[in-house]
Design a protein around this motif. Structure first.
Motif, PDB file in Angstrom:
ATOM      1  N   UNK A 381      27.646  40.001  25.726  1.00  0.00           N
ATOM      2  CA  UNK A 381      28.442  41.213  25.501  1.00  0.00           C
ATOM      3  C   UNK A 381      29.073  41.701  26.798  1.00  0.00           C
ATOM      4  N   UNK A 382      30.211  42.371  26.713  1.00  0.00           N
ATOM      5  CA  UNK A 382      30.940  42.787  27.923  1.00  0.00           C
ATOM      6  C   UNK A 382      30.088  43.564  28.918  1.00  0.00           C
ATOM      7  N   UNK A 383      29.219  44.440  28.423  1.00  0.00           N
ATOM      8  CA  UNK A 383      28.434  45.274  29.334  1.00  0.00           C
ATOM      9  C   UNK A 383      27.337  44.507  30.061  1.00  0.00           C
ATOM     10  N   UNK A 384      27.085  43.258  29.654  1.00  0.00           N
ATOM     11  CA  UNK A 384      26.019  42.479  30.306  1.00  0.00           C
ATOM     12  C   UNK A 384      26.571  41.231  30.995  1.00  0.00           C
ATOM     13  N   UNK A 385      27.880  41.177  31.168  1.00  0.00           N
ATOM     14  CA  UNK A 385      28.464  39.997  31.790  1.00  0.00           C
ATOM     15  C   UNK A 385      28.397  40.066  33.311  1.00  0.00           C
ATOM     16  N   UNK A 386      28.234  38.896  33.907  1.00  0.00           N
ATOM     17  CA  UNK A 386      28.317  38.824  35.361  1.00  0.00           C
ATOM     18  C   UNK A 386      29.752  38.480  35.742  1.00  0.00           C
ATOM     19  N   UNK A 387      30.013  38.452  37.039  1.00  0.00           N
ATOM     20  CA  UNK A 387      31.327  38.102  37.558  1.00  0.00           C
ATOM     21  C   UNK A 387      31.158  36.872  38.455  1.00  0.00           C
ATOM     22  N   UNK A 388      31.466  35.700  37.933  1.00  0.00           N
ATOM     23  CA  UNK A 388      31.219  34.466  38.700  1.00  0.00           C
ATOM     24  C   UNK A 388      31.837  34.460  40.086  1.00  0.00           C
ATOM     25  N   UNK A 389      33.046  34.992  40.223  1.00  0.00           N
ATOM     26  CA  UNK A 389      33.684  34.997  41.537  1.00  0.00           C
ATOM     27  C   UNK A 389      32.917  35.888  42.506  1.00  0.00           C
ATOM     28  N   UNK A 390      32.496  37.050  42.029  1.00  0.00           N
ATOM     29  CA  UNK A 390      31.687  37.940  42.867  1.00  0.00           C
ATOM     30  C   UNK A 390      30.373  37.267  43.244  1.00  0.00           C
ATOM     31  N   UNK A 391      29.763  36.586  42.278  1.00  0.00           N
ATOM     32  CA  UNK A 391      28.489  35.915  42.541  1.00  0.00           C
ATOM     33  C   UNK A 391      28.656  34.823  43.590  1.00  0.00           C
ATOM     34  N   UNK A 392      29.753  34.081  43.495  1.00  0.00           N
ATOM     35  CA  UNK A 392      29.988  33.004  44.464  1.00  0.00           C
ATOM     36  C   UNK A 392      30.138  33.548  45.871  1.00  0.00           C
ATOM     37  N   UNK A 393      30.722  34.737  45.994  1.00  0.00           N
ATOM     38  CA  UNK A 393      30.914  35.315  47.318  1.00  0.00           C
ATOM     39  C   UNK A 393      29.689  36.018  47.862  1.00  0.00           C
TER      40      UNK A 393
END
Length: 447
Positions: A381-393
């Protein structure tokens, strides 16, 4: 204890895949959006249905990691012993039907619809949350199917989990690790106390936890309520372990059946520990339920529990699916992968929920291989999604890292990077289930 959002892994709006395009609103009654901690609503709902959860004996399985595997092994053994067995677990991979199994098979869409029809009117004004409604549905469904025993996996925590309305024959607690700590507590002892809440007066409890401090919490709780306490130490009872792609082979020491030469289709050292706990639980069952040695060995050998180091050899190459979704699960995956002799190179396909400790999960994942694809599982669900680009950085990758938010593109990209080697799909149940859907893999075949 903080109440979690009751998205329950976001399946309210998900269709019953694998059983026809059947929206969940045709199965479950109207649901409450919020969460009210406690067992009261579940108990009231079950009373309206005649308390179906009391129609058959149950076994309650809690803990952080491995509880689904333990429950699946228990169900398989008891089925081999000739019992009609219900198994209630969560979350699912591809189909909501997977949560409700009878004799090793997910219930049919028709059976689920009929059971849902039986609960809709009585529960229409009950204001149940999704997980409460699913739990009530499971107990009702099992009563309709006249199961002789049901295995019930805790959803979240234990003390206030809606499954904690049962009075089981035995309680099993796998272990305690950091997961859902924003709801269960910020320390392992706090989490352990929540999980110890399923220990009940007079009901034997067995655990495979090894930490002395956490063991003492379970032991004290058992003493407080008058529950016989037992411990299984996998390091002591599992010997001569051989881990291979086809599964595990080892010798298991038991009190009831002596030394058992065990073959299990679930690979990994952690799965040998799960089998040891399941067998320890079986030893505590009363005479009418306790299986014989042959059923134990056959049941362990025949267990089906998809998404746990599941290896699929396909024309395009090898795929490994593992639902590791916390640090302890990732470390278990990292320990087991090198033992499997998988075709090289290994490429990771990773999708983690935003409320998980992905900062701690990614480094050991990256250490497994030299190349990885980070992506967004579409069913989160949208409220529990991560941000892969943010995680990579946010972490030091130390490998060739690709950011492909489009999930289908990520699956194809990981395959291209691996060539005829191996793609390891991990990070959450969503990631594994969504990848299986893209690839046309049914977790339980045509069942």
């Amino acid at each position: 204890m903080k109440a979690p959002p009751d998205t329950d892994f976001s399946v309210q709006s998900k269709a019953l895949q694998g059983g026809g395009d059947i929206p969940l609103h045709l199965v479950l009654p109207p649901l409450s959006v919020g969460v009210e901690w406690g067992l009261g609503r579940t108990e009231r709902a079950l009373e309206l249905l005649g308390n179906p959860h009391r129609a058959y004996p149950t076994i309650h399985v809690g803990g952080t990691n491995g509880k689904g595997s333990v429950a699946a092994v228990l169900a398989s053994v008891l089925s081999q012993a000739g019992k009609r067995v219900g198994l209630y677990t969560s979350p699912h991979l591809c189909s909501f039907r997977e949560r409700f199994q009878i004799d090793g098979k997910p219930v049919s869409a028709q059976d689920l619809l009929e059971a849902g029809e039986g609960v809709r009117e009585p529960l229409s004004d009950a204001g149940l949350t999704f997980f409460e409604a699913a739990t009530v549905l499971a107990f009702h469904l099992f009563a309709r199917a006249e199961v002789e025993v049901a295995l019930v996996e805790v959803g979240l925590g234990g003390r206030l989990d809606s499954t904690n309305v049962i009075l089981p024959q035995v309680v099993a607690i796998t272990n305690v690790a950091f997961d859902h700590h924003e709801y269960l507590g910020n320390t392992l002892p706090e989490i352990a106390r929540e999980k110890a809440g399923i220990i009940k007066a007079g009901v034997p409890v067995v655990t495979a936890e090894t930490d002395p401090q956490l063991l003492e919490i379970f032991r004290l709780r058992a003493r407080e309520v008058g529950a016989p306490f037992h411990r299984v130490d996998p390091a002591q009872v599992v010997r001569e372990l051989e881990v291979a792609p086809r599964g595990n082979a080892f010798t298991l020491s038991t009190h009831s059946w002596g030394e058992l030469p065990v073959i299990s289709p679930l690979p990994g050292a952690h799965q040998a520990g799960n089998v040891a706990l399941a067998v320890g639980c079986l030893e505590l069952l009363p005479p009418g339920l306790k299986p014989d040695q042959e059923a134990v060995m056959e049941g362990v050998a025949e267990v089906r529990w998809p998404g746990r180091l599941q290896i699929e050899s396909r024309p395009d190459g090898t795929w490994v699916f593992d639902v590791a979704h916390n640090v302890a699960g990732v470390l278990a995956l990292a320990e087991s992968l090198p033992m499997l002799g998988l075709p090289q190179p290994l490429v990771l396909l990773v999708g983690i929920q935003g409320d998980k400790d992905w900062r701690s999960m990614l480094p050991p994942l990256f250490a497994m291989t030299r190349e990885a694809v980070l992506t967004q599982p579409p069913t989160v669900p949208p409220e529990r999604r991560w941000h892969p680009l943010e995680a990579a950085g946010a972490v030091e990758p130390r490998l060739n890292l690709h950011i492909l938010p489009d999930f289908s593109e990520a699956v194809a990209g990981a395959r291209r990077a691996a060539g005829k080697g191996t793609v390891v799909v991990t990070g959450s149940h969503h990631t594994v289930g969504d990848a299986m859907n893209v690839l046309g893999i049914l977790p339980y075949g045509e069942d």
